[in-house]
Structure formats: structure tokens, C-alpha cells
Design a protein around this motif. Structure first.
Motif, PDB file in Angstrom:
ATOM      1  N   LYS A  29      27.831  37.040  -1.684  1.00 30.46           N
ATOM      2  CA  LYS A  29      27.787  38.096  -0.675  1.00 30.46           C
ATOM      3  C   LYS A  29      28.483  37.676   0.609  1.00 30.46           C
ATOM      4  O   LYS A  29      29.241  38.449   1.218  1.00 30.46           O
ATOM      5  CB  LYS A  29      26.330  38.466  -0.381  1.00 30.46           C
ATOM      6  CG  LYS A  29      26.136  39.662   0.545  1.00 30.46           C
ATOM      7  CD  LYS A  29      24.668  40.001   0.670  1.00 30.46           C
ATOM      8  CE  LYS A  29      24.457  41.266   1.494  1.00 30.46           C
ATOM      9  NZ  LYS A  29      24.962  41.143   2.873  1.00 30.46           N
ATOM     10  N   SER A  30      28.265  36.438   1.027  1.00 29.89           N
ATOM     11  CA  SER A  30      28.879  35.937   2.253  1.00 29.89           C
ATOM     12  C   SER A  30      30.402  35.884   2.138  1.00 29.89           C
ATOM     13  O   SER A  30      31.126  36.352   3.022  1.00 29.89           O
ATOM     14  CB  SER A  30      28.329  34.545   2.576  1.00 29.89           C
ATOM     15  OG  SER A  30      29.002  33.982   3.679  1.00 29.89           O
ATOM     16  N   LEU A  31      30.877  35.340   1.013  1.00 33.47           N
ATOM     17  CA  LEU A  31      32.330  35.218   0.828  1.00 33.47           C
ATOM     18  C   LEU A  31      32.995  36.584   0.704  1.00 33.47           C
ATOM     19  O   LEU A  31      34.103  36.791   1.227  1.00 33.47           O
ATOM     20  CB  LEU A  31      32.616  34.391  -0.429  1.00 33.47           C
ATOM     21  CG  LEU A  31      32.285  32.899  -0.344  1.00 33.47           C
ATOM     22  CD1 LEU A  31      32.359  32.259  -1.725  1.00 33.47           C
ATOM     23  CD2 LEU A  31      33.233  32.197   0.617  1.00 33.47           C
ATOM     24  N   VAL A  32      32.312  37.513   0.047  1.00 34.12           N
ATOM     25  CA  VAL A  32      32.897  38.839  -0.142  1.00 34.12           C
ATOM     26  C   VAL A  32      32.851  39.655   1.145  1.00 34.12           C
ATOM     27  O   VAL A  32      33.848  40.271   1.536  1.00 34.12           O
ATOM     28  CB  VAL A  32      32.157  39.588  -1.278  1.00 34.12           C
ATOM     29  CG1 VAL A  32      32.568  41.059  -1.318  1.00 34.12           C
ATOM     30  CG2 VAL A  32      32.457  38.927  -2.620  1.00 34.12           C
ATOM     31  N   ASP A  33      31.708  39.654   1.816  1.00 33.17           N
ATOM     32  CA  ASP A  33      31.566  40.464   3.028  1.00 33.17           C
ATOM     33  C   ASP A  33      32.419  39.941   4.175  1.00 33.17           C
ATOM     34  O   ASP A  33      32.881  40.717   5.023  1.00 33.17           O
ATOM     35  CB  ASP A  33      30.104  40.524   3.454  1.00 33.17           C
ATOM     36  CG  ASP A  33      29.260  41.367   2.511  1.00 33.17           C
ATOM     37  OD1 ASP A  33      29.852  42.075   1.672  1.00 33.17           O
ATOM     38  OD2 ASP A  33      28.017  41.314   2.603  1.00 33.17           O
ATOM     39  N   ASP A  34      32.633  38.626   4.226  1.00 33.40           N
ATOM     40  CA  ASP A  34      33.491  38.053   5.270  1.00 33.40           C
ATOM     41  C   ASP A  34      34.965  38.147   4.905  1.00 33.40           C
ATOM     42  O   ASP A  34      35.826  37.718   5.680  1.00 33.40           O
ATOM     43  CB  ASP A  34      33.130  36.576   5.497  1.00 33.40           C
ATOM     44  CG  ASP A  34      31.751  36.421   6.123  1.00 33.40           C
ATOM     45  OD1 ASP A  34      31.201  37.434   6.602  1.00 33.40           O
ATOM     46  OD2 ASP A  34      31.223  35.291   6.122  1.00 33.40           O
ATOM     47  N   ARG A  35      35.230  38.693   3.726  1.00 28.65           N
ATOM     48  CA  ARG A  35      36.597  38.864   3.253  1.00 28.65           C
ATOM     49  C   ARG A  35      37.391  37.559   3.273  1.00 28.65           C
ATOM     50  O   ARG A  35      38.561  37.506   3.639  1.00 28.65           O
ATOM     51  CB  ARG A  35      37.322  39.933   4.056  1.00 28.65           C
ATOM     52  CG  ARG A  35      36.641  41.300   3.942  1.00 28.65           C
ATOM     53  CD  ARG A  35      37.445  42.414   4.510  1.00 28.65           C
ATOM     54  NE  ARG A  35      36.771  43.676   4.345  1.00 28.65           N
ATOM     55  CZ  ARG A  35      37.296  44.878   4.676  1.00 28.65           C
ATOM     56  NH1 ARG A  35      38.512  44.917   5.217  1.00 28.65           N
ATOM     57  NH2 ARG A  35      36.604  45.967   4.479  1.00 28.65           N
ATOM     58  N   VAL A  36      36.690  36.519   2.874  1.00 31.87           N
ATOM     59  CA  VAL A  36      37.332  35.210   2.806  1.00 31.87           C
ATOM     60  C   VAL A  36      38.386  35.193   1.709  1.00 31.87           C
ATOM     61  O   VAL A  36      39.413  34.512   1.821  1.00 31.87           O
ATOM     62  CB  VAL A  36      36.263  34.116   2.558  1.00 31.87           C
ATOM     63  CG1 VAL A  36      36.912  32.764   2.337  1.00 31.87           C
ATOM     64  CG2 VAL A  36      35.307  34.055   3.747  1.00 31.87           C
ATOM     65  N   VAL A  37      38.140  35.967   0.662  1.00 32.41           N
ATOM     66  CA  VAL A  37      39.060  36.015  -0.471  1.00 32.41           C
ATOM     67  C   VAL A  37      38.991  37.406  -1.088  1.00 32.41           C
ATOM     68  O   VAL A  37      37.969  38.097  -0.983  1.00 32.41           O
ATOM     69  CB  VAL A  37      38.685  34.931  -1.510  1.00 32.41           C
ATOM     70  CG1 VAL A  37      37.319  35.189  -2.102  1.00 32.41           C
ATOM     71  CG2 VAL A  37      39.730  34.815  -2.603  1.00 32.41           C
ATOM     72  N   GLY A  38      40.076  37.846  -1.706  1.00 32.74           N
ATOM     73  CA  GLY A  38      40.118  39.152  -2.355  1.00 32.74           C
ATOM     74  C   GLY A  38      39.119  39.243  -3.499  1.00 32.74           C
ATOM     75  O   GLY A  38      39.009  38.313  -4.300  1.00 32.74           O
ATOM     76  N   ILE A  39      38.407  40.353  -3.572  1.00 28.62           N
ATOM     77  CA  ILE A  39      37.332  40.462  -4.548  1.00 28.62           C
ATOM     78  C   ILE A  39      37.831  40.499  -5.992  1.00 28.62           C
ATOM     79  O   ILE A  39      37.123  40.108  -6.921  1.00 28.62           O
ATOM     80  CB  ILE A  39      36.471  41.702  -4.245  1.00 28.62           C
ATOM     81  CG1 ILE A  39      35.120  41.595  -4.947  1.00 28.62           C
ATOM     82  CG2 ILE A  39      37.197  42.989  -4.644  1.00 28.62           C
ATOM     83  CD1 ILE A  39      34.089  42.544  -4.431  1.00 28.62           C
TER      84      ILE A  39
END
Length: 287
Positions: A29-39
Motif C-alpha cells: 500500500k505504501s509503495l503504491v500510494d506513494d507512486r514509488v513505482v508503476g503499479i
């Protein structure tokens, strides 16, 4: 902006894939919501998602170009899958080898994941046929899961979603061949109810019953003692079209209102009809 310990986008993607595979919901959730990387990003490295698929199809021991949704589906993390799907992850994603998320979840008998995917996938993708000819239904029937009821539940869900029970893979085997070979009585029953072909032969001229009997022989080590699970599978596989017709004719004979409409079988006793059915069955059983 990347997290401090994730110095490159590639590292961030690997972190996302590992978190999805291990069911670490908050990390995903953190990586996706912070848009660290394309889903929907995929990684070039190979991952061992359901390596036991290679027991049936040798070229599928590892998968390359996996997305987070593929990893979560293979590992059976329905909560992570729902999160990824709600954030725009593509349910129709496939690996470089052509393995879909539905195929991986079906082989692992993750019925909850399969249900989520079926609601999200396009109708054409549900019955997607791989380069080698197998579908998610083939994989569900070939599942090595010890609890046959779980894989049978997946088979039932796929058939309800209109997966074709007649599709043949590269070995000319239908899903029923694999369910029979696994001695999965419930899966066989679902397939037969969906009008699967009982007498279809694979490239080695084996019918589903041939494969069931062959495995039974290996299990019994030539002692001729079939386990109860095998007997239940054989009972399903012997319900051949010719046997059905005999039985329907027998029942219709007793239900006819007048003697002129009565089926000739009505003059036979139930036991005699059963003897005829058994004779028909024996003609379909290998020596």
C-alpha cells in the motif's frame, strides 16, 4: 521520490514484487500510494511462481516479467490483490511465458483469488489459451493441492464463468484428462456435468479413464487394490453416453402412460438393465 533505502526504480519494483508475493499489505500500500513505482510495472528477472507446473508442462518452471498482481495471485493473497486492483492493476496481466494471474491462482487452488480475478477480468481473457494450448481450467484440474475440494471449487467457478471444458492442450488432453489423472472426483463430476467428453483420446491414445487407471496401478504397485478415491473417480468416468441412454430408456419405460408408448427396456428388470450397462462399460475399459 524514492524511499531512502530504495536507491533505484528497479530496487523499488523488486521491493513491491516481494511484498506482494509475501502478502505484506502495508508495504504494498505504501509503495503504491506513494507512486514509488508503476503499479503494472514488470521485472525482467525470473521468479519461481508455482514451479510445480513444470511437472505437467516442462517449460513453465519459472516466470519472467512478473507484475505485483501476478505475484499476489500466485501466492494467494486476496487482500493484496484487491488493493492492487482498486489502484488500477491489470487483472489480465501475463508473464513473458504467457501465464496469466488466473492460471497461477487456479493451479494453486486459491479459490478466493480466482473469484476476485473473475470479477475483474474481461470475458475473453477468462478462457485465454496459452501458446502450449492449456487454459486456467487445465491448470485447476492439474492442481497438486492435497485438498481436492479446493481445486474442485476453482473448477466449478471457472466452468460457471464459461470456460470451455473441451479445449485440448499440446498433448491433446482436455481438463478432464488432468482431473482424472489426479483422481479428483469432485472436479470430474463438475466437468462431466458441463458435458466434458469422456472418450476423448490424447496424443498417446489415452482417455481420461486410461489415465486414472494408470495412476491407480502405480499407487497400488501392481497389487490390484485400488484406493477408495480411485473407485469414486472411476464411478464418475463410467457414466458414459451409452450408459446414460440405457438408463434414461429404462426410466422412461416405467413412466409411459400406455403400453404402446412403453420403451422395450421396460420389460426388463432393473438388475438386468444394470448388467447391460456393466457390459457396455466394460467395452470402454482397457484390458
Amino acid at each position: 521520490m524514492l524511499h531512502p533505502r530504495l536507491q533505484t526504480a528497479e530496487c523499488a519494483l523488486e521491493e513491491l514484487l516481494q511484498a506482494a508475493e509475501n502478502g505484506r499489505f502495508e508495504v504494498v500500500k505504501s509503495l503504491v500510494d506513494d507512486r514509488v513505482v508503476g503499479i503494472n510495472s514488470t521485472h525482467w528477472t525470473r521468479r519461481r511462481l508455482q514451479p510445480r507446473i513444470a511437472e505437467v508442462w516442462q517449460d513453465y518452471s519459472v516466470q519472467a516479467e512478473c507484475s505485483a498482481l501476478l505475484c499476489a495471485s500466485s501466492a494467494g493473497h486476496a487482500d493484496v490483490l484487491r488493493l492492487l486492483s482498486s489502484r488500477g492493476a491489470t487483472a489480465d496481466a501475463r508473464t513473458r511465458q504467457g501465464m496469466s494471474a488466473l492460471m497461477l491462482a487456479s493451479f494453486a487452488a486459491h479459490s478466493d483469488v480466482v473469484e476476485v480475478l473473475l470479477r475483474k477480468m474481461s470475458a475473453s481473457s477468462v478462457d485465454y489459451v496459452s501458446e502450449y494450448g492449456f487454459t486456467a481450467l487445465h491448470l485447476a484440474c492439474a492442481s497438486p493441492h492435497e485438498d481436492h475440494s479446493k481445486s474442485a471449487a476453482v473448477v466449478e467457478a471457472l466452468l460457471h464463468a464459461r470456460c470451455n471444458p473441451h479445449t485440448m492442450d499440446g498433448k491433446r488432453r482436455t481438463p478432464l484428462h488432468y482431473a482424472a489423472a489426479r483422481h479428483n472426483k469432485e472436479a470430474c463430476a463438475h466437468l462431466i456435468a458441463a458435458r466434458a467428453w469422456l472418450q476423448e483420446k490424447d496424443e498417446d491414445c489415452n482417455t481420461p479413464m486410461d489415465l486414472a487407471l494408470g495412476r491407480a496401478e502405480r499407487i497400488s504397485n501392481g497389487m490390484g487394490i485400488a484406493p477408495p478415491s480411485v473407485l469414486l473417480v472411476l464411478r464418475e468416468l463410467r457414466w458414459l453416453p451409452s450408459v446414460r441412454l440405457l438408463w434414461i430408456g429404462h426410466l422412461r419405460g416405467f413412466s409411459s402412460a400406455s403400453s404402446s408408448d412403453a420403451c422395450p427396456l421396460s420389460s426388463l428388470s432393473r438388475d438386468l438393465v444394470l448388467l447391460i450397462c456393466k457390459a457396455v462399460i466394460r467395452t470402454h475399459i482397457p484390458n
